[in-house]
Structure formats: structure tokens, C-alpha cells
Design a protein around this motif. Structure first.
Motif, mmCIF file in Angstrom:
data_model
loop_
_atom_site.group_PDB
_atom_site.id
_atom_site.type_symbol
_atom_site.label_atom_id
_atom_site.label_comp_id
_atom_site.label_asym_id
_atom_site.label_seq_id
_atom_site.Cartn_x
_atom_site.Cartn_y
_atom_site.Cartn_z
ATOM 1 N N PHE A 316 -27.567 10.699 -35.765
ATOM 2 C CA PHE A 316 -27.285 9.830 -36.905
ATOM 3 C C PHE A 316 -28.577 9.323 -37.539
ATOM 4 O O PHE A 316 -28.731 9.317 -38.765
ATOM 5 N N SER A 317 -29.522 8.896 -36.693
ATOM 6 C CA SER A 317 -30.774 8.340 -37.215
ATOM 7 C C SER A 317 -31.600 9.397 -37.934
ATOM 8 O O SER A 317 -32.191 9.121 -38.989
ATOM 9 N N MET A 318 -31.657 10.601 -37.386
ATOM 10 C CA MET A 318 -32.454 11.643 -38.037
ATOM 11 C C MET A 318 -31.793 12.143 -39.327
ATOM 12 O O MET A 318 -32.476 12.540 -40.269
ATOM 13 N N MET A 319 -30.468 12.103 -39.377
ATOM 14 C CA MET A 319 -29.768 12.470 -40.617
ATOM 15 C C MET A 319 -30.172 11.533 -41.762
ATOM 16 O O MET A 319 -30.220 11.933 -42.925
ATOM 17 N N LEU A 320 -30.444 10.275 -41.436
ATOM 18 C CA LEU A 320 -30.825 9.312 -42.462
ATOM 19 C C LEU A 320 -32.330 9.263 -42.695
ATOM 20 O O LEU A 320 -32.790 9.062 -43.816
ATOM 21 N N THR A 321 -33.096 9.458 -41.614
ATOM 22 C CA THR A 321 -34.536 9.224 -41.684
ATOM 23 C C THR A 321 -35.327 10.405 -42.224
ATOM 24 O O THR A 321 -36.235 10.226 -43.055
ATOM 25 N N LEU A 322 -35.041 11.621 -41.755
ATOM 26 C CA LEU A 322 -35.850 12.771 -42.164
ATOM 27 C C LEU A 322 -35.830 13.000 -43.683
ATOM 28 O O LEU A 322 -36.894 13.198 -44.280
ATOM 29 N N PRO A 323 -34.664 12.973 -44.335
ATOM 30 C CA PRO A 323 -34.713 13.144 -45.794
ATOM 31 C C PRO A 323 -35.450 12.011 -46.499
ATOM 32 O O PRO A 323 -36.148 12.238 -47.489
ATOM 33 N N ALA A 324 -35.313 10.781 -45.995
ATOM 34 C CA ALA A 324 -36.032 9.661 -46.601
ATOM 35 C C ALA A 324 -37.538 9.849 -46.454
ATOM 36 O O ALA A 324 -38.310 9.621 -47.396
ATOM 37 N N ALA A 325 -37.973 10.285 -45.265
ATOM 38 C CA ALA A 325 -39.401 10.502 -45.023
ATOM 39 C C ALA A 325 -39.950 11.603 -45.928
ATOM 40 O O ALA A 325 -41.042 11.468 -46.497
ATOM 41 N N PRO A 365 -40.162 8.894 -39.230
ATOM 42 C CA PRO A 365 -39.258 9.363 -38.173
ATOM 43 C C PRO A 365 -39.644 8.825 -36.798
ATOM 44 O O PRO A 365 -38.769 8.504 -35.982
ATOM 45 N N ALA A 366 -40.944 8.712 -36.532
ATOM 46 C CA ALA A 366 -41.389 8.213 -35.228
ATOM 47 C C ALA A 366 -40.990 6.762 -35.024
ATOM 48 O O ALA A 366 -40.551 6.371 -33.936
ATOM 49 N N PHE A 367 -41.131 5.945 -36.076
ATOM 50 C CA PHE A 367 -40.759 4.533 -35.958
ATOM 51 C C PHE A 367 -39.275 4.393 -35.604
ATOM 52 O O PHE A 367 -38.896 3.519 -34.826
ATOM 53 N N VAL A 368 -38.451 5.268 -36.181
ATOM 54 C CA VAL A 368 -37.015 5.224 -35.887
ATOM 55 C C VAL A 368 -36.735 5.772 -34.488
ATOM 56 O O VAL A 368 -35.887 5.243 -33.761
ATOM 57 N N LEU A 450 -32.131 22.195 -37.754
ATOM 58 C CA LEU A 450 -31.364 22.404 -38.983
ATOM 59 C C LEU A 450 -31.455 21.190 -39.914
ATOM 60 O O LEU A 450 -31.541 21.339 -41.139
ATOM 61 N N ILE A 451 -31.444 19.990 -39.335
ATOM 62 C CA ILE A 451 -31.608 18.777 -40.150
ATOM 63 C C ILE A 451 -32.985 18.787 -40.814
ATOM 64 O O ILE A 451 -33.123 18.472 -42.005
ATOM 65 N N ALA A 452 -34.017 19.168 -40.038
ATOM 66 C CA ALA A 452 -35.371 19.212 -40.580
ATOM 67 C C ALA A 452 -35.489 20.253 -41.691
ATOM 68 O O ALA A 452 -36.112 20.000 -42.735
ATOM 69 N N VAL A 453 -34.881 21.426 -41.490
ATOM 70 C CA VAL A 453 -34.909 22.475 -42.517
ATOM 71 C C VAL A 453 -34.213 21.993 -43.784
ATOM 72 O O VAL A 453 -34.705 22.184 -44.909
ATOM 73 N N SER A 454 -33.062 21.351 -43.622
ATOM 74 C CA SER A 454 -32.325 20.826 -44.773
ATOM 75 C C SER A 454 -33.163 19.775 -45.514
ATOM 76 O O SER A 454 -33.170 19.729 -46.744
#
Length: 521
Positions: A316-325, A365-368, A450-454
Motif C-alpha cells: 500500500f505504501s509503495m503504491m502511493l509513494t513511488l509515483p509521488a517520488a 520511498p526510504a522515509f516511508v 511492477l509498481i516501480a516499472v509503472s
């Protein structure tokens, strides 16, 4: 239902405060820019906040709330009130000594906190003056934390949750006056804003005091005394001092180094506020909705369910954080320029802030992840390990800041912060894995890839949209078309990310909806 309602109250109030805080920062950029007055106010506001986080949010409050709740449940309201009054008396006494000493010794203390300002006597003197004005805010906000803890212990969350909103309301009003009166970037602007901080602190405190009186639980002033209860409070508070001190030392070191470069303190402040927005949103989602489940599963002895909760929190956190980053890294200048560049905040300020934001984005992403991994230790009553890792990360931050600042200025401080965040996150996960507490398995690794690629593909879409709308985003364009263009770019990023996540299998929309609304694990 009551618990869900309380979560909604606290979460809604926090989001309201953050949105208003963002409006405040937009106005502050216009009113102060990144010149000497802005630097002076940022340091003046940060100094009392430094002590606040140690006294109120760290050592004191984390120790006070459990002890108060235990007395309320086991010994009744009157005994709990007596304990709260003794704690308040002790807090006021300690803070009165700290504030009195700081007000007298402020010029000397400023040589330690912002030594670079001494090269500009006017800027140094203004910083000392503004800090003396804002420093009583420490007492106001610490009492706010104590009374908020009492209200929460009584099961009343609304007033304590919404009180921080008042500070932003007051500062927005003051900043609006500064901008409309033509006082932008003047000494008077700094003075008005510093007074506004104290007025906002009084308003916050008044709100919770009134709420406490309505509960029939008003706290009176008593003589401070040293007894077994206060000794226990101090004993429990010491780990909070150490844990809170690690973070605050990072802030102090960053401020000291940034003071060596004109405008650095304020540019880092604005960049920090931008990346803190998604960090705050994700932190709320994790802390309030997902992570408390971990403690319940561990206490029940259900290790499988506990690991599933951690995995869901990570997803859940990476779904929100990676695109924001990725978005912050791809279009930092457009974001900073549209949001802040006007009046006293010029193009050079925007450029410096955007570079710092780009560096902070790498660490987002690291902070999260630190927020995801730390409860794995806390839920097992291990506070020592995260503290030791935090100290190591602090050392990395200090060393990297000192090494990079001579070459890339304030951006080096942002890079060091991100590097320390990754050291912290990787070390926490390594220890969880080594102790057999949690491992990211094959399916989760594939999902994260896959989240990172997206997110990366979304970044290309955002960049392309920003290029197509470059004329509308240009600094000479009127604000409304610029804001509309930025909204389109951000909207394109949201739509493209979730569309790509659905197509790649990173997150089927139906599965995501189920993850958000399912009960239990």
C-alpha cells in the motif's frame, strides 16, 4: 464504529492542517522569498520547534499519555486529574527555566545554531530578535500536547485534532496582511509573522483548554513536587529524549551547515514542505489504518497474519509513494515555480528549491519504508534496535552533509538526508530478515518491481505532459492558466500510473479496492 469515527476525525483534521499549511507556505514564499528575512524566520520558527519535539512530542508526551490513561482507568478521574496537574506543574517549571535561559543567552545560542549568519550582522540580529519573540511558543505548544493527551485519554479527539489548524489559520491571515500591505521581504514582515506564531499558539491552547473544561476536567495550577509518580514519568521519558534527539540533531546540523549559504535555510524549508506532503499522507494511512493491526496479530500469536499485515502495508505504501517520488523528481521546477514563484520568491529561489526537492524525492520511498519496518520492532517491544539504527543513519547524514556542502551547497544537505534515509530503511529490513521476523518473498518482490516499472513509465508520461504544456507552465504566464496546466500534468500522472499498474498487474483496480476496504488481513 466509534474507533473508525475517531480515526476519521484525526485523519481529517490532520489533512486539513496539512492543506492549510501548504497554503501558508505558498503565501510565505510570496511574502518572504528566500532572502535574509526568510532565513531569519525559518531559523526563529525552527528553534522552539526543536525543543517542542523533544519536550512535547518526544520524551514527555510518549511517557505521559500511557501513565495518565492507566490512572484514569484504575484509580478514577480525580486521581488522574491530580497526576495531570503534577505533570503540568513539572513541565511548566522545566520549560520556564529553558525559555528564560534561552531568551537571555539567545545571541550565544545563535552562534551555535546558525553560525553562518554572523557574517551578516543585520541578519544575525534579526534572527535573534525573531527567535526571542517565537520562543514562548514552546511553552504554549507543550501545554497543548499535555492537554491533548488528557483529552485523548478521556476519549475526546476532535478539539485536540483540530487545534493545530488554528496556527495555520492565524499565519495565513498574517501573511495575507503582509502581502496586501506591501511589506513583502521586509523586517516588519518577519516581526509580524513571529508574533503570529505566538498568537496561533495561544489560539491552539485556548481551544483545548475550553474543550477540557466542557468535559468537567479542568486542570488547576499546583506546586511542582518530586515524587514517585514524577520519577516514573521522567524515567519513561528518557528513551524519548534519546530517540527524539537523533532526529533533532540531524535538523540542527542541517541548519548549521545551511546557515553558511545565503537563502539555503529557506530553500530547504520550502523543498521539505513539498515532499512532506505525500510523506504525511502515506504516514497517516499506515499509522492509522494498517500498522496498528500488526501489534494485535503479534499479541494474538498469529505470526502468519502479522506478516501478511506487514506485506500489505509495504504494498500500500509503495503504491502511493513511488509515483509521488518519481513525479517530484521529474517535474520539481514546474511544481516549485507554479506554487511558490511570485513576489519575493524569484526564479533563482525556484531553481534552488527545485534542486533540493529533486534530491529529497530520491529519499522519499526510504522515509516511508522506515515507517513500515520500524513497527516490526516496536510491536515486539524492541525500541533499542530502531534507536541504534537511527543513530547510525544520523552519523551518515552528518558526514555526508559536511562532505557534499562545499561542492553542491544546500543540495548536498538534501542528498545527505536521502542517503541517511536509505541507510536507515535498508538496515531495518536487513535486521528484520536476519532475525527471521519478516522477509520480502518472491511474489512481493515481483509486485514491487511492477509498481516501480509503472511509476517510471508514469514519470515519462508526466514529463511528456509537462513538455506539451511548457508555454502554459512558463513563469510569465498568469497564475490561473499555470495552475490549470499543472493540475492537468498531475492528473495525467495519476491516471497513467493506475492504468499502467492495472495493465502490468502491479495492482488490479478491483484488488486495490478490496485491499482498501476489506476487514482484517
Amino acid at each position: 464504529m466509534s474507533l473508525l469515527r475517531n480515526f476519521a476525525t484525526v485523519g481529517g483534521a490532520t489533512m486539513t492542517s496539512r492543506v492549510l499549511g501548504f497554503v501558508r507556505d505558498i503565501l510565505m514564499a510570496a511574502a518572504l522569498g528566500t532572502g535574509p528575512v526568510a532565513d531569519a524566520f525559518v531559523v526563529a520558527f525552527r528553534f522552539p520547534n526543536l525543543f517542542r519535539r523533544i519536550f512535547a512530542e518526544g520524551a514527555f508526551n510518549s511517557a505521559f499519555i500511557p501513565l495518565f490513561s492507566r490512572r484514569l482507568e484504575g484509580e478514577g478521574r480525580e486521581e488522574a486529574r491530580r497526576f495531570a496537574q503534577e505533570a503540568m506543574a513539572g513541565l511548566i517549571t522545566v520549560l520556564a527555566i529553558v525559555i528564560g535561559f534561552a531568551m537571555i543567552a539567545m545571541p550565544v545560542l545563535m552562534y551555535g545554531l546558525a553560525p553562518g549568519f554572523s557574517a551578516d550582522p543585520d541578519k544575525f540580529d534579526l534572527t535573534v530578535e525573531l527567535t526571542r519573540i517565537t520562543f514562548p511558543y514552546l511553552l504554549l505548544v507543550s501545554l497543548l500536547a499535555l492537554i491533548s493527551g488528557v483529552l485523548n485519554g478521556l476519549g475526546r479527539f476532535a478539539a485536540a485534532a483540530f487545534a493545530p489548524v488554528l496556527l495555520n489559520v492565524v499565519l495565513i491571515a498574517v501573511l495575507s496582511y503582509i502581502v496586501s500591505s506591501g511589506l513583502a521581504a521586509t523586517r516588519d514582515a518577519g516581526l509580524w509573522l513571529s508574533v503570529g506564531v505566538v498568537v496561533g499558539g495561544v489560539a491552539q491552547l485556548a481551544m483545548v483548554v475550553i474543550a477540557l473544561r466542557r468535559e468537567g476536567f479542568a486542570l488547576g495550577f499546583v506546586r511542582p513536587r518530586w515524587n514517585g509518580r514524577m520519577k516514573r514519568l521522567v524515567t519513561l521519558g528518557i528513551p524519548g529524549v534519546i530517540a527524539g534527539g537523533v532526529t533533532q540533531i540531524n535538523i540542527v546540523v542541517g541548519t548549521i551547515i545551511a546557515s553558511m549559504q545565503a537563502g539555503a535555510a529557506s530553500m530547504l524549508y520550502y523543498a521539505d514542505r513539498l515532499y512532506q506532503l505525500p510523506l504525511g499522507v502515506v504516514g497517516i494511512a499506515i499509522g492509522v489504518v494498517l500498522l496498528p493491526e500488526l501489534s494485535r496479530k503479534l499479541k494474538a500469536g498469529d505470526m502468519g497474519a502479522a506478516k501478511a499485515v506487514e506485506a500489505r502495508a509495504l504494498q500500500f505504501s509503495m503504491m502511493l509513494t513511488l509515483p509521488a517520488a518519481v513525479a517530484l523528481a521529474v517535474i520539481p521546477h514546474q511544481l516549485v515555480s507554479v506554487l511558490f514563484e511570485r513576489l519575493a520568491f524569484d526564479a533563482e529561489s525556484a531553481r534552488g528549491t527545485a534542486l533540493a526537492l529533486q534530491a529529497f524525492a530520491v529519499g522519499l520511498p526510504a522515509f516511508v519504508l522506515v515507517k513500515v519496518f520500524s513497527p516490526g520492532f516496536f510491536a515486539r517491544e524492541d525500541t533499542k534496535t530502531p534507536m541504534q539504527v537511527g543513530i547510525a543513519a544520523m552519523a551518515v547524514n552528518v558526514a555526508a552533509s559536511l562532505a557534499l556542502f562545499p561542492f553542491v551547497g544546500h543540495v548536498g544537505i538534501a542528498i545527505a538526508t536521502s542517503l541517511a534515509g536509505w541507510v536507515n530503511a535498508i538496515a531495518l529490513y536487513w535486521l528484520l530478515n536476519r532475525r527471521g521476523l519478516w522477509t520480502i518473498d518472491g511474489p512481493m518482490t515481483r509486485l514491487l518491481v511492477l509498481i516501480a516499472v509503472s511509476a517510471v513509465l508514469m514519470g515519462l508520461c508526466v514529463w511528456a505532459a509537462a513538455q506539451l504544456l511548457a508555454p502554459q507552465l512558463a513563469s510569465g504566464t498568469p497564475l490561473v492558466p499555470r495552475a490549470a496546466a499543472l493540475a492537468i500534468v498531475v492528473g495525467a500522472g495519476v491516471v497513467s500510473f493506475f492504468g499502467l499498474a492495472h495493465l502490468t498487474g502491479a495492482a488490479r483496480l478491483g484488488a486495490l479496492r478490496a485491499m482498501l476496504f476489506r476487514r482484517g488481513v
